[in-house]
Design an enzyme around this catalytic site. Structure first.
Site, mmCIF file in Angstrom:
data_model
loop_
_atom_site.group_PDB
_atom_site.id
_atom_site.type_symbol
_atom_site.label_atom_id
_atom_site.label_comp_id
_atom_site.label_asym_id
_atom_site.label_seq_id
_atom_site.Cartn_x
_atom_site.Cartn_y
_atom_site.Cartn_z
ATOM 1 N N HIS A 89 0.815 -1.213 0.000
ATOM 2 C CA HIS A 89 0.000 0.000 0.000
ATOM 3 C C HIS A 89 0.852 1.268 0.000
ATOM 4 C CE1 HIS A 89 -3.775 -2.125 0.360
ATOM 5 N NE2 HIS A 89 -3.262 -2.839 1.341
ATOM 6 N N GLN A 144 -0.423 -13.765 5.091
ATOM 7 C CA GLN A 144 -1.590 -12.972 5.480
ATOM 8 C C GLN A 144 -2.914 -13.710 5.283
ATOM 9 O OE1 GLN A 144 -0.518 -8.685 3.880
ATOM 10 N NE2 GLN A 144 -1.881 -8.630 5.647
ATOM 11 N N GLU A 204 -6.592 -12.518 4.997
ATOM 12 C CA GLU A 204 -7.323 -11.256 4.862
ATOM 13 C C GLU A 204 -8.508 -11.347 3.896
ATOM 14 O OE1 GLU A 204 -4.648 -8.254 3.429
ATOM 15 O OE2 GLU A 204 -3.655 -9.623 2.040
ATOM 16 N N ASP A 231 -9.178 -5.703 5.077
ATOM 17 C CA ASP A 231 -9.514 -6.452 3.864
ATOM 18 C C ASP A 231 -10.459 -7.608 4.167
ATOM 19 O OD1 ASP A 231 -8.290 -5.021 1.803
ATOM 20 O OD2 ASP A 231 -6.357 -5.936 2.177
#
Length: 254
Positions: free
Chosen positions: A47, A150, A152, A178
């Protein structure tokens, strides 16, 4: 380049670690958060706008201040991961690992054979050929790098048990934002149904002895997640900076 990883050692012994996402290219910020007492800097190349070229001086800054630098990449791609590993990061976070196969790919990308498929070359990882023999260093480097997978997306829940069995995975990192979006609760931080899924992840991971990570915006949130069973909690530089700035300005008597 150091071959130890104090964060990994702390987690192995059941301790907890507090780190911080840094989304902007800034070695200075790495030094500041290290001096503030954070256990690690997590360079956000998903990000944030951090390229491998940006990451290099940030990694050097982390080493200078004696904390490990990790990176969150934007995709589960072995060649993307390799660019950061060869610069010297001590751990890699890989997003959207929703199946056991994707989790195996993620872990394989950070380990040299036979544990993984990381490409082997000289360079900084091996002190530019001036350190110990490559064959001696490979096991130590495999042990040093922290693999962070992750969780998510709600689709990953049906594959959770298989993901938790992934050999070599050090951390399962929950991404509440998310996850909530994938459940139809975009932007609804702390929604009960999202928290219910997170609690399921905690219970199933702890039953298998898998360490867990998550984000938190402040000290209260961090304490709550630690009490819930998370061992790694990560804050965010812009959030902390904005809060501190607003608190200062609100207290100024003009």
């Amino acid at each position: 380049m150091r071959l130890d990883n104090p964060v990994k050692e702390t987690l192995k012994h059941g301790g907890n670690v507090i780190g911080i996402f840094i989304p902007m290219p800034s070695p200075d910020m790495v030094e500041i958060v290290a001096l503030a007492g954070f256990d690690f800097a997590l360079l956000d190349a998903e990000h944030g706008r951090i390229s491998p070229g940006d990451a290099y001086p940030m990694i050097l800054a982390a080493e200078a201040r004696d904390i490990p630098a990790f990176v969150r990449v934007g995709e589960n791609d072995r060649q993307v991961v390799l660019k950061y590993l060869d610069l010297g990061v001590s751990g890699v976070m890989i997003p959207q690992t929703n199946t056991a196969e994707l989790a195996r790919d993620a872990v394989g990308a950070v380990r040299y054979p036979p544990q993984g498929l990381r490409g082997l070359a000289g360079g900084r990882t091996f002190d530019f050929g001036q350190g110990r023999p490559m064959a001696e260093m490979i096991p130590a480097i495999n042990e040093r790098v922290l693999s962070i997978v992750q969780f998510e997306h709600i689709d990953a829940l049906q594959h959770l048990d298989a993901v938790l069995e992934t050999p070599g995975m050090d951390i399962l990192f929950v991404g509440p934002t998310d996850l909530g979006q994938s459940m139809g609760y975009a932007g609804q931080t702390g929604h009960p149904e999202v928290e219910s899924v997170i609690q399921q992840v905690v219970e199933r991971a702890r039953a298998r002895g898998v360490s867990l990570g998550i984000v938190a915006a402040d000290a209260a949130g961090t304490n709550a997640r630690l009490a819930q069973g998370f061992q790694m909690v990560v804050a965010n530089v812009p959030t902390l900076l904005m809060r501190a700035a607003k608190e200062m300005l609100a207290a100024v008597e003009r």
